[in-house]
Design an enzyme around this catalytic site. Structure first.
Site, PDB file in Angstrom:
ATOM      1  N   GLY A  46       0.836  -1.192   0.000  1.00 38.26           N
ATOM      2  CA  GLY A  46       0.000   0.000   0.000  1.00 38.26           C
ATOM      3  C   GLY A  46       0.870   1.240   0.000  1.00 38.26           C
ATOM      4  O   GLY A  46       2.057   1.177   0.334  1.00 38.26           O
ATOM      5  N   GLN A  51       3.040   9.868   1.598  1.00 36.17           N
ATOM      6  CA  GLN A  51       4.313   9.135   1.603  1.00 36.17           C
ATOM      7  C   GLN A  51       5.187   9.478   0.402  1.00 36.17           C
ATOM      8  O   GLN A  51       6.357   9.106   0.365  1.00 36.17           O
ATOM      9  CB  GLN A  51       4.068   7.628   1.648  1.00 36.17           C
ATOM     10  N   CYS A  90       6.089  -0.214   7.414  1.00 34.11           N
ATOM     11  CA  CYS A  90       5.669   0.965   6.661  1.00 34.11           C
ATOM     12  C   CYS A  90       6.854   1.449   5.836  1.00 34.11           C
ATOM     13  O   CYS A  90       7.976   1.529   6.347  1.00 34.11           O
ATOM     14  CB  CYS A  90       5.207   2.051   7.632  1.00 34.11           C
ATOM     15  N   LEU A  91       6.587   1.782   4.564  1.00 35.31           N
ATOM     16  CA  LEU A  91       7.663   2.262   3.694  1.00 35.31           C
ATOM     17  C   LEU A  91       8.301   3.540   4.229  1.00 35.31           C
ATOM     18  O   LEU A  91       9.458   3.820   3.941  1.00 35.31           O
ATOM     19  CB  LEU A  91       7.134   2.479   2.274  1.00 35.31           C
ATOM     20  N   HIS A 132      -4.390   0.808   7.380  1.00 34.80           N
ATOM     21  CA  HIS A 132      -3.061   1.407   7.542  1.00 34.80           C
ATOM     22  C   HIS A 132      -2.927   2.610   6.604  1.00 34.80           C
ATOM     23  O   HIS A 132      -2.493   3.694   7.016  1.00 34.80           O
ATOM     24  CB  HIS A 132      -1.989   0.348   7.242  1.00 34.80           C
ATOM     25  N   GLU A 133      -3.311   2.421   5.328  1.00 31.68           N
ATOM     26  CA  GLU A 133      -3.183   3.520   4.360  1.00 31.68           C
ATOM     27  C   GLU A 133      -4.151   4.657   4.678  1.00 31.68           C
ATOM     28  O   GLU A 133      -3.791   5.830   4.560  1.00 31.68           O
ATOM     29  CB  GLU A 133      -3.389   3.014   2.931  1.00 31.68           C
ATOM     30  N   HIS A 136      -2.811   7.006   7.216  1.00 31.44           N
ATOM     31  CA  HIS A 136      -1.865   7.996   6.677  1.00 31.44           C
ATOM     32  C   HIS A 136      -2.591   9.277   6.256  1.00 31.44           C
ATOM     33  O   HIS A 136      -2.048  10.373   6.404  1.00 31.44           O
ATOM     34  CB  HIS A 136      -1.121   7.433   5.458  1.00 31.44           C
TER      35      HIS A 136
END
Length: 161
Positions: A46, A51, A90-91, A132-133, A136
């Site tokens: 995701g 991000q 997480c990226l 999760h996304e 953000h």
């Protein structure tokens, strides 16, 4: 299509509430395509617009299952049920993993790249990735929900069980 640079913590944009998308045009379509390429390049499931430095309510999720790529524009949670506790990464936090509890089921309403509204129901890992996304987009980081941090070696062991 372009691979974008991933914004990493402590960049302030990661903790800001994102603005709604109001224009659905080719530029938005290209952004979604770029987000997909970026997510794949960095081996994510995701990616949210903040991000890559864009403060808009846009996210994509692809857990490599029959659901395919899910584009979430201006998403809202309608309903949640149950609970699951599993590892997350997480990226924007390379190499950091932790156990996080989230609802096991989620029903959301969102728009696609053309502005058409739709609803989606998800369970398990897909529900986790979507939540999760969506966090953000509210400036909420997974680190604020971690019950216990885990090392990469433990993560690999858990994935192989």
């Amino acid at each position: 299509m372009t691979v974008k640079k991933i914004v990493t913590f402590p960049a302030t944009i990661l903790q800001e509430v994102c603005d709604p998308v109001t224009v659905f045009d080719r530029k938005l379509g290209k952004l979604l395509d770029d987000m997909y390429d970026t997510m794949i390049e960095f081996d994510g499931v995701g990616l949210a617009a903040p991000q890559i430095g864009i403060k808009k309510r846009i996210a994509i999720v692809d857990i490599d299952d029959e659901s395919g790529t899910i584009e979430l524009i201006n998403p809202e949670i309608i309903k949640t049920e149950g609970e699951q506790t599993d590892p997350e990464g997480c990226l924007s936090f390379p190499g950091l993993y932790g156990k996080v509890s989230r609802p096991n089921y989620v029903k959301i309403k969102a728009q696609n790249r053309k502005g058409k509204s739709y609803t989606l129901e998800a369970e398990g890992f897909l529900a986790r990735a979507i939540q999760h996304e969506m966090d953000h987009l509210e400036g909420i980081l997974f680190t604020s929900k971690v019950i216990r941090y885990i090392e990469e070696e433990e993560l690999e062991r858990l994935e192989n069980e």
